[in-house]
Structure formats: C-alpha cells, structure tokens
Design a protein around this motif. Structure first.
Motif, PDB file in Angstrom:
ATOM      1  N   VAL A   1       3.740   3.850 -10.602  1.00 23.58           N
ATOM      2  CA  VAL A   1       3.878   5.116 -11.206  1.00 23.58           C
ATOM      3  C   VAL A   1       4.075   5.945  -9.868  1.00 23.58           C
ATOM      4  CG1 VAL A   1       2.412   7.276 -12.037  1.00 23.58           C
ATOM      5  CG2 VAL A   1       2.566   5.124 -13.299  1.00 23.58           C
ATOM      6  N   LEU A   2       3.387   5.716  -8.894  1.00 25.31           N
ATOM      7  CA  LEU A   2       3.494   6.468  -7.602  1.00 25.31           C
ATOM      8  C   LEU A   2       4.949   6.381  -7.009  1.00 25.31           C
ATOM      9  CD1 LEU A   2       0.073   5.513  -6.075  1.00 25.31           C
ATOM     10  CD2 LEU A   2       0.723   7.779  -7.136  1.00 25.31           C
ATOM     11  N   ARG A   3       5.374   5.222  -7.108  1.00 28.18           N
ATOM     12  CA  ARG A   3       6.670   4.740  -6.545  1.00 28.18           C
ATOM     13  C   ARG A   3       7.689   5.466  -7.448  1.00 28.18           C
ATOM     14  NH1 ARG A   3       5.744   0.076  -5.942  1.00 28.18           N
ATOM     15  NH2 ARG A   3       6.130  -0.883  -7.709  1.00 28.18           N
ATOM     16  N   VAL A   4       7.679   5.382  -8.627  1.00 28.19           N
ATOM     17  CA  VAL A   4       8.779   5.994  -9.586  1.00 28.19           C
ATOM     18  C   VAL A   4       8.824   7.659  -9.272  1.00 28.19           C
ATOM     19  CG1 VAL A   4       9.261   6.332 -12.094  1.00 28.19           C
ATOM     20  CG2 VAL A   4       8.844   4.109 -11.016  1.00 28.19           C
ATOM     21  N   LEU A   5       7.491   8.221  -9.269  1.00 26.77           N
ATOM     22  CA  LEU A   5       7.413   9.579  -9.089  1.00 26.77           C
ATOM     23  C   LEU A   5       7.650   9.967  -7.850  1.00 26.77           C
ATOM     24  CD1 LEU A   5       4.684  10.456 -11.610  1.00 26.77           C
ATOM     25  CD2 LEU A   5       7.061  10.657 -11.975  1.00 26.77           C
ATOM     26  N   LYS A   6       7.853   8.919  -6.766  1.00 22.67           N
ATOM     27  CA  LYS A   6       8.027   9.462  -5.274  1.00 22.67           C
ATOM     28  C   LYS A   6       6.734  10.209  -4.726  1.00 22.67           C
ATOM     29  CE  LYS A   6      13.140   9.389  -5.807  1.00 22.67           C
ATOM     30  NZ  LYS A   6      13.001   7.894  -5.625  1.00 22.67           N
ATOM     31  N   LEU A   7       5.622   9.805  -5.165  1.00 20.79           N
ATOM     32  CA  LEU A   7       4.425  10.424  -4.835  1.00 20.79           C
ATOM     33  C   LEU A   7       3.953   9.662  -3.648  1.00 20.79           C
ATOM     34  CD1 LEU A   7       2.804  11.198  -7.912  1.00 20.79           C
ATOM     35  CD2 LEU A   7       3.672  12.774  -6.496  1.00 20.79           C
ATOM     36  N   GLU A   8       4.676   8.303  -3.187  1.00 16.07           N
ATOM     37  CA  GLU A   8       4.213   7.719  -2.103  1.00 16.07           C
ATOM     38  C   GLU A   8       4.619   8.934  -0.637  1.00 16.07           C
ATOM     39  OE1 GLU A   8       4.069   3.256  -2.926  1.00 16.07           O
ATOM     40  OE2 GLU A   8       5.884   4.093  -2.568  1.00 16.07           O
ATOM     41  N   ALA A   9       5.350   9.522  -0.857  1.00 18.01           N
ATOM     42  CA  ALA A   9       5.599  10.507  -0.031  1.00 18.01           C
ATOM     43  C   ALA A   9       4.994  11.686   0.270  1.00 18.01           C
ATOM     44  CB  ALA A   9       7.274  10.993   0.135  1.00 18.01           C
ATOM     45  N   VAL A  10       3.746  12.005  -0.947  1.00 19.64           N
ATOM     46  CA  VAL A  10       3.088  13.143  -0.959  1.00 19.64           C
ATOM     47  C   VAL A  10       1.736  12.632  -0.636  1.00 19.64           C
ATOM     48  CG1 VAL A  10       1.935  14.679  -2.696  1.00 19.64           C
ATOM     49  CG2 VAL A  10       4.384  13.907  -2.708  1.00 19.64           C
ATOM     50  N   PHE A  11       1.022  11.482  -1.230  1.00 17.51           N
ATOM     51  CA  PHE A  11      -0.066  10.973  -0.878  1.00 17.51           C
ATOM     52  C   PHE A  11      -0.196   9.860   0.444  1.00 17.51           C
ATOM     53  CE2 PHE A  11      -0.260  12.103  -5.407  1.00 17.51           C
ATOM     54  CZ  PHE A  11      -1.432  12.946  -5.511  1.00 17.51           C
ATOM     55  N   GLU A  12      -1.166   9.795   0.940  1.00 13.18           N
ATOM     56  CA  GLU A  12      -1.560   8.630   1.762  1.00 13.18           C
ATOM     57  C   GLU A  12      -1.833   7.364   0.872  1.00 13.18           C
ATOM     58  OE1 GLU A  12      -4.334   7.275   5.586  1.00 13.18           O
ATOM     59  OE2 GLU A  12      -4.040   9.500   5.055  1.00 13.18           O
ATOM     60  N   VAL A  13      -1.161   6.460   0.951  1.00 14.56           N
ATOM     61  CA  VAL A  13      -1.560   5.158   0.089  1.00 14.56           C
ATOM     62  C   VAL A  13      -1.836   3.939   0.927  1.00 14.56           C
ATOM     63  CG1 VAL A  13      -0.993   3.775  -1.719  1.00 14.56           C
ATOM     64  CG2 VAL A  13      -0.081   6.013  -1.800  1.00 14.56           C
ATOM     65  N   ASP A  14      -2.898   3.564   0.529  1.00 18.75           N
ATOM     66  CA  ASP A  14      -3.425   2.156   1.465  1.00 18.75           C
ATOM     67  C   ASP A  14      -3.467   1.246   0.456  1.00 18.75           C
ATOM     68  OD1 ASP A  14      -4.674   0.406   3.060  1.00 18.75           O
ATOM     69  OD2 ASP A  14      -6.307   1.620   3.499  1.00 18.75           O
ATOM     70  N   HIS A  15      -2.521   0.233   0.664  1.00 19.30           N
ATOM     71  CA  HIS A  15      -2.628  -0.895  -0.245  1.00 19.30           C
ATOM     72  C   HIS A  15      -3.544  -2.095   0.082  1.00 19.30           C
ATOM     73  CE1 HIS A  15       0.646   0.385  -2.762  1.00 19.30           C
ATOM     74  NE2 HIS A  15       1.219   0.894  -1.606  1.00 19.30           N
ATOM     75  N   ALA A  16      -4.192  -2.046   1.375  1.00 19.19           N
ATOM     76  CA  ALA A  16      -4.781  -3.174   1.895  1.00 19.19           C
ATOM     77  C   ALA A  16      -6.209  -3.267   1.270  1.00 19.19           C
ATOM     78  CB  ALA A  16      -4.958  -3.045   3.354  1.00 19.19           C
ATOM     79  N   LEU A  17      -6.819  -4.269   1.418  1.00 18.53           N
ATOM     80  CA  LEU A  17      -8.227  -4.572   0.795  1.00 18.53           C
ATOM     81  C   LEU A  17      -9.177  -3.952   1.775  1.00 18.53           C
ATOM     82  CD1 LEU A  17      -8.013  -8.457  -0.179  1.00 18.53           C
ATOM     83  CD2 LEU A  17      -8.155  -6.253  -1.758  1.00 18.53           C
ATOM     84  N   PRO A  18     -10.240  -3.285   1.343  1.00 17.49           N
ATOM     85  CA  PRO A  18     -11.118  -2.819   2.521  1.00 17.49           C
ATOM     86  C   PRO A  18     -11.640  -3.747   3.498  1.00 17.49           C
ATOM     87  CG  PRO A  18     -12.252  -2.872   0.187  1.00 17.49           C
ATOM     88  CD  PRO A  18     -10.651  -3.437   0.038  1.00 17.49           C
ATOM     89  N   PRO A  19     -12.286  -3.500   4.354  1.00 17.12           N
ATOM     90  CA  PRO A  19     -12.868  -4.323   5.468  1.00 17.12           C
ATOM     91  C   PRO A  19     -14.211  -4.812   4.703  1.00 17.12           C
ATOM     92  CG  PRO A  19     -12.905  -2.198   6.240  1.00 17.12           C
ATOM     93  CD  PRO A  19     -12.128  -2.129   4.978  1.00 17.12           C
ATOM     94  N   PRO A  20     -14.788  -6.201   5.073  1.00 13.55           N
ATOM     95  CA  PRO A  20     -16.149  -6.644   4.576  1.00 13.55           C
ATOM     96  C   PRO A  20     -17.066  -5.794   5.400  1.00 13.55           C
ATOM     97  CG  PRO A  20     -14.891  -8.306   6.013  1.00 13.55           C
ATOM     98  CD  PRO A  20     -13.870  -7.137   6.001  1.00 13.55           C
ATOM     99  N   PRO A  21     -18.127  -5.797   4.645  1.00 11.18           N
ATOM    100  CA  PRO A  21     -19.250  -4.901   5.275  1.00 11.18           C
ATOM    101  C   PRO A  21     -19.965  -5.660   6.469  1.00 11.18           C
ATOM    102  CG  PRO A  21     -19.821  -5.759   3.097  1.00 11.18           C
ATOM    103  CD  PRO A  21     -18.490  -6.173   3.271  1.00 11.18           C
TER     104      PRO A  21
END
Length: 129
Positions: A90-110
């Motif tokens: 949805v973000l890609r089709v609406l080109k919202l990746e240019a509007v939002f900061e998107v982080d596709h990575a997994l969070p670091p372990p605690p």
C-alpha cells in the motif's frame, strides 16, 4: 486495531499496532495514538511497528498522514517500522515511502542484563605474613 507501547525510552517510543486500521476503528476515537502517548508523546521519536497490521484502508492512510503532520509540528519524528507485506505494498503503490520514514529492518535485540554467569570473576588477593 489495538495499539500498545512495546518499548518506552526517554526520547523514543515504539508502538505496536495489531490488526486492521480502518475507518471503523478511527471513528470511535479522536486519535488513538494521542490517547496512548498523551500530550507530550508527539515531541518524541515515535516508531510505529506495523508488522502485525494486516489491512489499512483510506481512513488508516489519512490517520497516518495526520499523525506524521502532528508529530512533525510538535518537534518529534515518526517512523513506520517493519510494515506487513500488504501494508508495504500500500505504501509503495501510493508512493508514501517518499512521505514517511520507513524502516524495514528488524528491531535490535534487547541489551543483555549482566548476570553472575556473565560477570568476570573478581580476583582475590591474600597477603601472607
């Protein structure tokens, strides 16, 4: 839609969003993110974890854009984290990746907490007379 604080630090907060983000979820609340974080919440770095969000309708997109604007105006920063593949599309089709900061990575372990097993042994000195 269910929002919960997954990690809360001084300058940053990670919020898990579980379920569908739809008009029905957003009509009953003025702003569920504001209700969760309080008046000072928008001044922080807000990381929305979308890995368990399976659906986002146009009202959900509008809500995310409103959150982005309010957080930016308050001096904070919004990041959309680990979007579910459907949401990423949805973000890609609406080109919202240019509007939002998107982080596709997994969070670091605690960070590991020191325990007796991981602490180095303390050397003892004995003075002989």
């Amino acid at each position: 839609m269910k929002l919960s604080i997954a990690r809360d630090e001084a300058a940053a907060v990670r919020v898990d969003i579980i379920g569908r983000v739809t008009q029905q979820d957003l009509i009953s609340h003025r702003d569920p993110l504001y209700d969760l974080l309080g008046p000072e919440g928008y001044r922080r770095q807000v990381r929305l974890d979308l890995s368990e969000t399976s659906y986002l309708d146009s009202s959900g997109v509008s809500w995310l854009l409103t959150c982005q604007r309010r957080i930016r105006e308050a001096g904070g920063r919004l990041t959309l984290c680990r979007p579910h593949p459907v949401i990423a599309n949805v973000l890609r089709v609406l080109k919202l990746e240019a509007v939002f900061e998107v982080d596709h990575a997994l969070p670091p372990p605690p960070s590991p907490q020191p325990t007796a097993a991981t602490e180095p042994p303390v050397a003892a000195t004995v003075n002989s007379v």
